[in-house]
Motif scaffolding. Structure first.
Motif, short mmCIF file in Angstrom:
data_model
loop_
_atom_site.label_atom_id
_atom_site.label_comp_id
_atom_site.label_asym_id
_atom_site.label_seq_id
_atom_site.Cartn_x
_atom_site.Cartn_y
_atom_site.Cartn_z
N CYS A 47 48.77 36.38 21.64
CA CYS A 47 49.49 36.10 22.90
C CYS A 47 48.48 35.13 23.74
CB CYS A 47 49.62 37.56 23.50
SG CYS A 47 50.78 38.51 22.97
N ALA A 48 47.34 35.17 23.54
CA ALA A 48 46.47 34.52 24.42
C ALA A 48 46.50 33.19 24.05
CB ALA A 48 44.86 34.97 23.83
N ALA A 49 46.75 32.77 22.65
CA ALA A 49 46.97 31.36 22.32
C ALA A 49 48.20 30.92 23.00
CB ALA A 49 46.97 31.29 20.83
N LEU A 50 49.33 31.73 22.86
CA LEU A 50 50.62 31.16 23.55
C LEU A 50 50.44 31.09 24.89
CD1 LEU A 50 53.62 33.40 22.14
CD2 LEU A 50 52.97 31.10 21.49
N MET A 51 49.43 31.99 25.51
CA MET A 51 49.49 31.76 27.21
C MET A 51 48.73 30.49 27.24
SD MET A 51 48.77 35.96 28.10
CE MET A 51 48.40 35.59 29.60
N GLU A 52 47.72 30.05 26.45
CA GLU A 52 46.96 28.98 26.70
C GLU A 52 47.90 27.51 26.82
OE1 GLU A 52 43.54 27.54 26.47
OE2 GLU A 52 43.49 29.57 27.46
N ASP A 53 48.81 27.88 25.84
CA ASP A 53 49.98 26.98 25.68
C ASP A 53 50.81 26.82 26.78
OD1 ASP A 53 49.97 25.39 23.41
OD2 ASP A 53 51.52 26.36 22.56
N GLY A 54 50.81 27.73 27.79
CA GLY A 54 51.79 27.64 28.91
C GLY A 54 52.73 28.69 29.01
N LYS A 55 52.48 29.49 27.88
CA LYS A 55 53.99 30.62 27.87
C LYS A 55 53.41 31.45 28.75
CE LYS A 55 55.59 28.37 24.25
NZ LYS A 55 56.73 27.38 24.38
N GLN A 56 54.53 32.30 29.35
CA GLN A 56 54.39 33.60 29.86
C GLN A 56 54.66 34.89 28.95
OE1 GLN A 56 56.54 32.70 33.73
NE2 GLN A 56 54.80 32.07 34.67
N ILE A 57 54.17 35.85 29.14
CA ILE A 57 54.53 37.06 28.10
C ILE A 57 54.45 38.28 29.14
CG2 ILE A 57 53.26 38.32 26.46
CD1 ILE A 57 53.54 35.54 25.38
N VAL A 58 55.48 38.95 28.73
CA VAL A 58 55.68 40.55 28.96
C VAL A 58 55.89 41.35 27.46
CG1 VAL A 58 57.03 42.18 29.97
CG2 VAL A 58 56.81 40.09 31.12
N ILE A 59 54.96 42.50 27.62
CA ILE A 59 55.23 43.11 26.36
C ILE A 59 55.95 44.57 26.61
CG2 ILE A 59 53.68 44.43 24.52
CD1 ILE A 59 51.35 42.42 24.64
N VAL A 60 56.35 44.93 25.86
CA VAL A 60 57.27 46.18 25.82
C VAL A 60 56.63 46.91 24.74
CG1 VAL A 60 59.16 47.65 25.74
CG2 VAL A 60 59.10 45.38 26.85
N SER A 61 55.72 47.88 24.82
CA SER A 61 54.98 48.66 23.59
C SER A 61 55.45 49.95 23.37
CB SER A 61 53.33 48.59 24.03
OG SER A 61 52.82 49.29 22.88
N SER A 62 56.23 50.44 22.22
CA SER A 62 56.34 51.82 22.07
C SER A 62 54.88 52.48 21.58
CB SER A 62 57.32 51.89 20.80
OG SER A 62 58.41 51.22 21.23
N LEU A 136 52.69 39.83 38.59
CA LEU A 136 51.71 39.90 37.64
C LEU A 136 51.65 38.71 36.79
CD1 LEU A 136 52.48 43.86 36.54
CD2 LEU A 136 50.32 42.94 37.31
N VAL A 137 52.57 38.30 36.36
CA VAL A 137 52.73 37.09 35.39
C VAL A 137 52.32 35.88 35.99
CG1 VAL A 137 54.22 35.44 33.90
CG2 VAL A 137 54.47 38.25 33.86
N ASP A 138 52.53 35.72 37.27
CA ASP A 138 52.03 34.50 38.06
C ASP A 138 50.59 34.62 38.01
OD1 ASP A 138 54.50 33.57 38.47
OD2 ASP A 138 54.72 34.08 40.38
N GLU A 139 50.06 35.69 38.23
CA GLU A 139 48.71 35.79 38.16
C GLU A 139 47.58 35.91 36.96
OE1 GLU A 139 46.84 35.35 40.86
OE2 GLU A 139 48.53 35.38 42.29
#
Ligand code: GLU
Length: 270
Positions: A47-62, A136-139
Motif C-alpha cells: 500500500c505504501a508503495a502505491l501511495m508513493e506512486d500517487g494512489k489513494q487507498i481505503v482499506i476495508v478489513s474483516s 483522512l485520505v487528503d491528509e
C-alpha cells in the motif's frame, strides 16, 4: 458516474487514483485462526508503495471476530449474538493495533471507521462519513473500515464486508474496488473439487455469469462467499467502478496485480 475500466487488473490499477481494498478474514487469519501479522506487514508495504506512486487507498478489513477468538482463546463456538458482539469488541482493537504497527513502519497513520447500514441510508450520516474519508485520505492517512459488529448484529446489519466495501467505494467515488479473498477469482466450477475448473478473467454480464457457474458454500472464517462478491460487483459496476477479485494469500498480490504478474477476475464497469 465515471468509468476507469481497463482490460485487465493491471490496467485498472494503473488507471485508478482512488482504490478501495477489501481484505477478508481468511486472508487475515492463518490456518490455526490466529492473525497473520506478516501478511499485514507485507500488505502495508505494498500500500505504501502505491501511495508513493500517487494512489489513494481505503482499506476495508474483516477479522474482528477471528481476532477476538485468537486473543481470548475461547468462545470460538458461541453462536449467541451477545458473545459474538463481545468477541468483535475485543478483536477489533487487536486488529487495528496490528494495522497501526504495520503502517507505522512507513510513517503512515491509520484512521478507523466502524460503520453500519444506517450510515449508508441516512443522508446526513453518509455525508459525514464521506467527508471524514476525504479528509483522512487528503491528509495521507489510510482509513480502515469494518462493520460496527458490536452494535449491528441484529437488523440493520450489512452483514458482510464485500457489500460494505462496495458501498464504501460508491460513497468515496473510488475508481476501483479490489476484493482479496482465498480464491484467485471466479471459476467455471469449484476449483477445490474439479480439476478442469477454469478462471474467468473478465466479466461483462453478472447475470449471465451467475447462471453459468455453480456457487458453493462460504469459506472457513468469512461470512460472504461468492454470492456476496457478485452482489458487491453488481453494486459498484452499476456506478461505473470496476472490481477485481483476487487471492489475498498469494505473495505480494497487490504489487503483482499492478505489474500484471498475477491473475484475478475483473468485473468491467458499466
Ligand atoms: N465484520 C466481520 C469481522 O470483522 C467480517 C465480515 C465479513 O467477513 O465479511 O469479523
Amino acid at each position: 458516474m465515471k468509468t476507469k475500466n481497463g482490460t485487465n487488473p493491471a490496467e485498472c490499477i494503473h488507471n485508478a487514483k482512488k482504490i478501495v481494498l477489501k481484505i477478508g478474514s481468511n486472508t487475515l487469519a492463518k490456518k490455526d485462526g490466529t492473525i497473520n501479522f506478516e501478511f499485514m506487514q507485507e500488505f502495508a508495504n505494498q500500500c505504501a508503495a502505491l501511495m508513493e506512486d500517487g494512489k489513494q487507498i481505503v482499506i476495508v478489513s474483516s477479522g474482528a471476530q477471528v481476532a477476538g477468538v485468537s486473543t481470548l482463546d475461547k468462545w470460538a463456538r458461541r453462536k449467541d449474538t451477545h458473545y459474538r458482539q463481545a468477541l468483535c469488541a475485543i478483536g477489533q482493537i487487536e486488529l487495528m493495533d496490528k494495522w497501526r504497527c504495520a503502517f507505522a513502519a512507513h510513517d503512515i497513520h491509520i484512521g478507523q471507521l466502524l460503520l453500519t447500514n444506517i450510515d449508508f441510508t441516512d443522508d446526513q450520516r453518509t455525508l459525514n462519513m464521506r467527508n471524514t474519508l476525504f479528509t483522512l485520505v487528503d491528509e495521507g492517512v489510510v482509513p480502515i473500515i469494518n462493520e460496527n459488529d458490536s452494535v449491528s448484529f441484529a437488523e440493520g446489519r450489512i452483514g458482510d464486508n464485500d457489500n460494505l466495501s462496495a458501498l464504501t467505494a460508491i460513497v468515496w467515488s473510488a475508481d476501483l474496488l479490489i476484493l482479496f479473498s482465498d480464491i484467485d477469482g471466479i471459476y467455471t466450477c469449484n476449483p477445490k473439487e474439479f480439476k478442469d475448473a477454469a478462471l474467468i478473467e473478465t466479466v461483462k454480464n453478472i447475470d449471465e455469469l451467475r447462471a453459468s457457474i455453480s456457487i458453493g458454500a462460504t469459506n472457513d472464517f468469512g461470512t460472504g462467499g461468492i454470492t456476496t462478491k457478485l452482489e458487491a460487483a453488481e453494486k459498484v459496476t452499476e456506478y461505473g467502478i470496476p472490481m477485481v477479485l483476487a487471492h489475498g494469500g498469494r505473495k505480494n498480490i497487490l504489487d503483482n496485480l499492478a505489474k500484471g504478474n498475477a491473475k484475478g477476475t475483473l468485473f468491467l464497469a458499466k
